[in-house]
Design a protein around this motif. Sequence first.
Motif, PDB file in Angstrom:
ATOM      1  N   MET A   1       0.791  -1.213   0.000  1.00 19.42           N
ATOM      2  CA  MET A   1       0.000   0.000   0.000  1.00 19.42           C
ATOM      3  C   MET A   1       0.835   1.280   0.000  1.00 19.42           C
ATOM      4  SD  MET A   1      -2.986  -0.816  -0.440  1.00 19.42           S
ATOM      5  CE  MET A   1      -4.443  -0.041   0.142  1.00 19.42           C
ATOM      6  N   PRO A   2       2.124   1.235   0.324  1.00 20.49           N
ATOM      7  CA  PRO A   2       2.890   2.483   0.287  1.00 20.49           C
ATOM      8  C   PRO A   2       2.924   3.111  -1.104  1.00 20.49           C
ATOM      9  CG  PRO A   2       4.139   0.783   1.419  1.00 20.49           C
ATOM     10  CD  PRO A   2       2.924   0.129   0.844  1.00 20.49           C
ATOM     11  N   ILE A   3       2.880   2.285  -2.151  1.00 20.56           N
ATOM     12  CA  ILE A   3       2.892   2.842  -3.503  1.00 20.56           C
ATOM     13  C   ILE A   3       1.606   3.618  -3.776  1.00 20.56           C
ATOM     14  CG2 ILE A   3       1.965   0.797  -4.663  1.00 20.56           C
ATOM     15  CD1 ILE A   3       4.759   2.911  -6.084  1.00 20.56           C
ATOM     16  N   VAL A   4       0.496   3.150  -3.234  1.00 23.65           N
ATOM     17  CA  VAL A   4      -0.781   3.848  -3.425  1.00 23.65           C
ATOM     18  C   VAL A   4      -0.736   5.206  -2.726  1.00 23.65           C
ATOM     19  CG1 VAL A   4      -3.255   3.763  -2.964  1.00 23.65           C
ATOM     20  CG2 VAL A   4      -2.055   1.702  -3.703  1.00 23.65           C
ATOM     21  N   VAL A   5      -0.163   5.234  -1.549  1.00 20.52           N
ATOM     22  CA  VAL A   5      -0.032   6.498  -0.815  1.00 20.52           C
ATOM     23  C   VAL A   5       0.866   7.455  -1.589  1.00 20.52           C
ATOM     24  CG1 VAL A   5       0.816   7.555   1.308  1.00 20.52           C
ATOM     25  CG2 VAL A   5      -0.462   5.414   1.410  1.00 20.52           C
ATOM     26  N   LEU A   6       1.967   6.938  -2.125  1.00 15.40           N
ATOM     27  CA  LEU A   6       2.883   7.771  -2.895  1.00 15.40           C
ATOM     28  C   LEU A   6       2.214   8.313  -4.157  1.00 15.40           C
ATOM     29  CD1 LEU A   6       5.762   8.876  -3.191  1.00 15.40           C
ATOM     30  CD2 LEU A   6       6.324   6.785  -4.430  1.00 15.40           C
ATOM     31  N   LEU A   7       1.467   7.477  -4.843  1.00 17.03           N
ATOM     32  CA  LEU A   7       0.769   7.924  -6.045  1.00 17.03           C
ATOM     33  C   LEU A   7      -0.328   8.938  -5.717  1.00 17.03           C
ATOM     34  CD1 LEU A   7       0.489   4.581  -8.030  1.00 17.03           C
ATOM     35  CD2 LEU A   7       1.927   6.538  -8.570  1.00 17.03           C
ATOM     36  N   SER A   8      -1.034   8.720  -4.618  1.00 11.07           N
ATOM     37  CA  SER A   8      -2.069   9.675  -4.200  1.00 11.07           C
ATOM     38  C   SER A   8      -1.454  11.025  -3.858  1.00 11.07           C
ATOM     39  CB  SER A   8      -2.829   9.140  -2.993  1.00 11.07           C
ATOM     40  OG  SER A   8      -3.491   7.958  -3.308  1.00 11.07           O
ATOM     41  N   LEU A   9      -0.346  10.985  -3.157  1.00 15.64           N
ATOM     42  CA  LEU A   9       0.355  12.225  -2.817  1.00 15.64           C
ATOM     43  C   LEU A   9       0.828  12.938  -4.075  1.00 15.64           C
ATOM     44  CD1 LEU A   9       1.461  14.081  -0.612  1.00 15.64           C
ATOM     45  CD2 LEU A   9       3.523  12.669  -0.583  1.00 15.64           C
ATOM     46  N   SER A  10       1.342  12.177  -5.030  1.00 14.76           N
ATOM     47  CA  SER A  10       1.802  12.769  -6.288  1.00 14.76           C
ATOM     48  C   SER A  10       0.654  13.428  -7.045  1.00 14.76           C
ATOM     49  CB  SER A  10       2.451  11.704  -7.164  1.00 14.76           C
ATOM     50  OG  SER A  10       3.566  11.147  -6.538  1.00 14.76           O
ATOM     51  N   ALA A  11      -0.486  12.764  -7.090  1.00 10.71           N
ATOM     52  CA  ALA A  11      -1.645  13.331  -7.781  1.00 10.71           C
ATOM     53  C   ALA A  11      -2.123  14.600  -7.085  1.00 10.71           C
ATOM     54  CB  ALA A  11      -2.772  12.305  -7.850  1.00 10.71           C
ATOM     55  N   PHE A  12      -2.104  14.599  -5.753  1.00 11.70           N
ATOM     56  CA  PHE A  12      -2.517  15.798  -5.026  1.00 11.70           C
ATOM     57  C   PHE A  12      -1.540  16.948  -5.257  1.00 11.70           C
ATOM     58  CE2 PHE A  12      -2.388  18.547  -1.299  1.00 11.70           C
ATOM     59  CZ  PHE A  12      -3.688  19.039  -1.337  1.00 11.70           C
TER      60      PHE A  12
END
Length: 66
Positions: A1-12
């Motif tokens: 799940m860390p990749i999902v958090v990283l991608l979400s942060l990048s999109a934000f």
Amino acid sequence: MPIVVLLSLSAFVLFAWGVVQFIAGADNDEKRKVGQQHMLWGIIGLVILFGANAIIAVIKQTVGAP
């Protein structure tokens, strides 16, 4: 799940950068258009990520996986 958090942060961050560009380029149509595009792609990224997470959660609930 860390990749999902990283991608979400990048999109934000992409969305936030688009807001900054849109406001900073208020007098320039081209800069506003670039800012709008960044905001749009940031929102699209967030919708895809949250939608994928929702689908995975529904599947886990249906199957009964922890």
